[in-house]
Design an enzyme around this catalytic site. Structure first.
Site, PDB file in Angstrom:
ATOM      1  CB  SER A  43    -101.402  23.592  52.837  1.00 26.00           C
ATOM      2  OG  SER A  43    -100.723  24.352  54.555  1.00 26.00           O
ATOM      3  CG  HIS A 152    -100.299  29.779  54.702  1.00 24.34           C
ATOM      4  ND1 HIS A 152     -99.192  29.316  54.512  1.00 24.34           N
ATOM      5  CD2 HIS A 152    -101.226  29.327  54.587  1.00 24.34           C
ATOM      6  CE1 HIS A 152     -99.860  28.622  55.454  1.00 24.34           C
ATOM      7  NE2 HIS A 152    -101.040  28.546  55.093  1.00 24.34           N
ATOM      8  CD  GLU A 161     -95.893  28.396  56.767  1.00 17.38           C
ATOM      9  OE1 GLU A 161     -95.017  27.907  58.173  1.00 17.38           O
ATOM     10  OE2 GLU A 161     -96.920  27.459  56.890  1.00 17.38           O
ATOM     11  CD  GLU A 202     -99.374  30.195  58.731  1.00 20.67           C
ATOM     12  OE1 GLU A 202     -98.066  30.527  58.821  1.00 20.67           O
ATOM     13  OE2 GLU A 202     -99.666  29.273  59.006  1.00 20.67           O
ATOM     14  CG  ASP A 239     -94.700  24.994  55.491  1.00 19.52           C
ATOM     15  OD1 ASP A 239     -93.995  23.753  54.476  1.00 19.52           O
ATOM     16  OD2 ASP A 239     -95.424  24.335  55.975  1.00 19.52           O
ATOM     17  CD  GLU A 280     -93.192  22.704  57.710  1.00 18.27           C
ATOM     18  OE1 GLU A 280     -93.214  23.715  58.929  1.00 18.27           O
ATOM     19  OE2 GLU A 280     -94.767  22.525  57.651  1.00 18.27           O
ATOM     20  CG  ASP A 307     -97.480  20.453  58.272  1.00 17.55           C
ATOM     21  OD1 ASP A 307     -98.151  19.523  59.472  1.00 17.55           O
ATOM     22  OD2 ASP A 307     -97.932  21.316  57.465  1.00 17.55           O
ATOM     23  CE  LYS A 332     -99.658  22.529  61.048  1.00 18.42           C
ATOM     24  NZ  LYS A 332     -99.891  22.264  59.533  1.00 18.42           N
ATOM     25  CG  HIS A 360     -99.450  29.452  63.863  1.00 16.44           C
ATOM     26  ND1 HIS A 360     -99.436  30.161  63.037  1.00 16.44           N
ATOM     27  CD2 HIS A 360     -98.472  28.246  62.579  1.00 16.44           C
ATOM     28  CE1 HIS A 360     -98.739  29.748  62.002  1.00 16.44           C
ATOM     29  NE2 HIS A 360     -97.963  28.946  61.558  1.00 16.44           N
ATOM     30  CE  LYS A 383     -95.195  26.120  60.168  1.00 13.20           C
ATOM     31  NZ  LYS A 383     -94.939  25.674  59.157  1.00 13.20           N
TER      32      LYS A 383
END
Ligand code: PGA
Ligand code: ZN
Length: 413
Positions: A43, A152, A161, A202, A239, A280, A307, A332, A360, A383
């Site tokens: 994403s 994901h 998430e 994840e 998230d 997030e 993010d 990141k 990550h 995270k």
């Protein structure tokens, strides 16, 4: 340590999704001193530095042979002979050589691989010690992604998430244990309710759910089932990755088409009813107005994290600080593409009073550099997915090693 870079070499390796990625080795005075592998998002924000992919049929278009050749050719020619301890000069040289604003010529995956391998090669003490200043190191509170959705997972869940945040503990290992026990409790709950399927990218469980709010209920029940007190010991972080379900000015979630304000009201309702400490990407990456409206209303009771909004980019962060779009930033390395720029963005965020979270990507390798960054640069939060699958546990395990030398577990929330 000091010394001249005597060689650089890159190769293709595979990431946790089975996609090619770049690994770089850095040699100083003829010796292999540092190696690093580059992660990859699913994403991704559209304002990120560019990850160079070969296209075509081989490796389903995801080959990195051009990026690898760029390291072994142009970048190597420019960097060999430079002083290894001058990270700023190394990174600047690559940025200049690339010549674009988003690293699209040489590839952020090529440049970051070199940048991280050089950083590792320059350290003659543990990396987190090497990059920490004025003894400002601490063990981060993990945001552990135990239920996966969005891009994901192949489930019907929009939110990407659902994380647990074990903040009410005195040591990293106790916090980690509580997170693991909650992950296991969630597995049992899903078995009991006949919903256990596979896991997402994840490592979190990825059930189909009738509504997104059901994810909150399940995580809350898992915390209680594991014997912890929700809100006191373990809280919830989301998230949303809202860009993924944003189009034509509307957010399509739970079968509804909501405006930014309406979606913000949904979050506020959840904040009233669930122990959520962090959200997030609640809105799209260019929907600044909704960010500002929500942050002005909720910033005192929840951490609001950019993010895809900031993509670890100083210009975008500077705009967010100016208009108070959020009160936290996700960091990141591969969104911006060098170690030096990443460190500068962290400094900028801290100076503005923003919370910082090391992160990550959904496509990872066994590289654990983000653990050393989180500790050494004192970000206070990390995270790095579920406590399962070695691409994720590599980072937790590095934090366990560091915790043998450093005890300060951040007290947050
Ligand atoms: P990504 O997901 O690596 O696929 O972008 C992680 C995140 O959105 O935080
Ligand atoms: Zn995100």
């Amino acid at each position: 340590m000091s010394g001249a870079i005597s060689d650089l070499s890159a190769r293709m390796i595979l990431d946790s999704r089975g996609n090619p990625t770049v690994e770089v080795s850095c040699f100083v005075d003829g010796e292999l001193r540092g190696r690093a592998a580059v992660p990859s998002g699913a994403s991704t924000g559209s304002h990120e530095a560019v990850e160079l992919r070969d296209g075509g049929k081989r490796w389903s278009g995801k080959g990195v042979s051009t990026a690898v050749s760029n390291v072994n050719g142009e970048i190597r020619d420019a960097i060999v002979g430079m002083e290894i301890s001058d990270q700023v000069a190394i990174d600047s040289r690559m940025i200049e050589l690339d010549g674009t604003h988003n690293k699209s010529r040489l590839g952020a995956n090529a440049i970051l691989g070199v940048s991280m391998a050089c950083l590792r090669a320059s350290a003659n003490v543990p990396l987190w010690v090497h990059i920490s200043s004025e003894n400002n190191a601490s063990l981060p509170v993990p945001l552990m992604n135990i239920l996966n959705g969005g891009a994901h997972a192949s489930s019907n869940v929009d939110i990407q998430e659902f994380m647990v945040v074990p903040h009410g503990f005195n040591s990293f290992i106790e916090g980690l244990r509580a997170g693991v026990e909650t992950y296991n409790a969630l597995r049992e709950l899903l078995i009991d309710e006949g919903m256990l399927g596979g896991v997402g990218d994840e490592g979190g469980f990825a059930p189909d759910l009738p509504r997104n709010e059901e994810g909150l209920r399940l995580v809350l029940s898992a915390i209680a089932k594991a014997g912890y007190s929700p809100g006191e010991q373990i809280s919830i972080a989301l998230d949303v990755a809202a860009q993924e379900f944003y189009s034509n000015g509307k957010y399509s979630i739970d079968g509804e088409n909501l405006t930014g304000s309406e979606l913000g009201n949904k979050y506020s309702d959840w904040l009233d009813r669930f122990p959520i400490v962090s959200i997030e990407d609640p809105f799209g990456e260019d929907d600044w107005e909704s960010w500002v409206e929500f942050t002005s209303r909720e910033e005192t009771r929840v951490q609001i994290v950019g993010d895809d909004l900031y993509v670890t980019n100083p210009e975008r962060l500077s705009h967010g600080i100016e208009c108070a779009a959020s009160n936290a930033i996700l960091i990141k390395l591969n969104q911006i593409g060098t170690v030096t720029e990443t460190i500068n963005v962290i400094k900028m965020a801290k100076e503005a009073g923003f919370a910082t979270i090391m992160s990550h990507r959904s496509g990872e390798t066994s590289d654990d550099i983000i653990s050393d960054f989180a500790v050494g640069l004192d970000l206070k939060q990390i995270k790095t997915g579920a406590p399962a699958r070695s691409d994720r546990t590599a980072k937790y395990n590095q934090l366990i090693r560091i915790s043998e030398q450093l005890q300060d577990y951040c007290q947050l929330f």
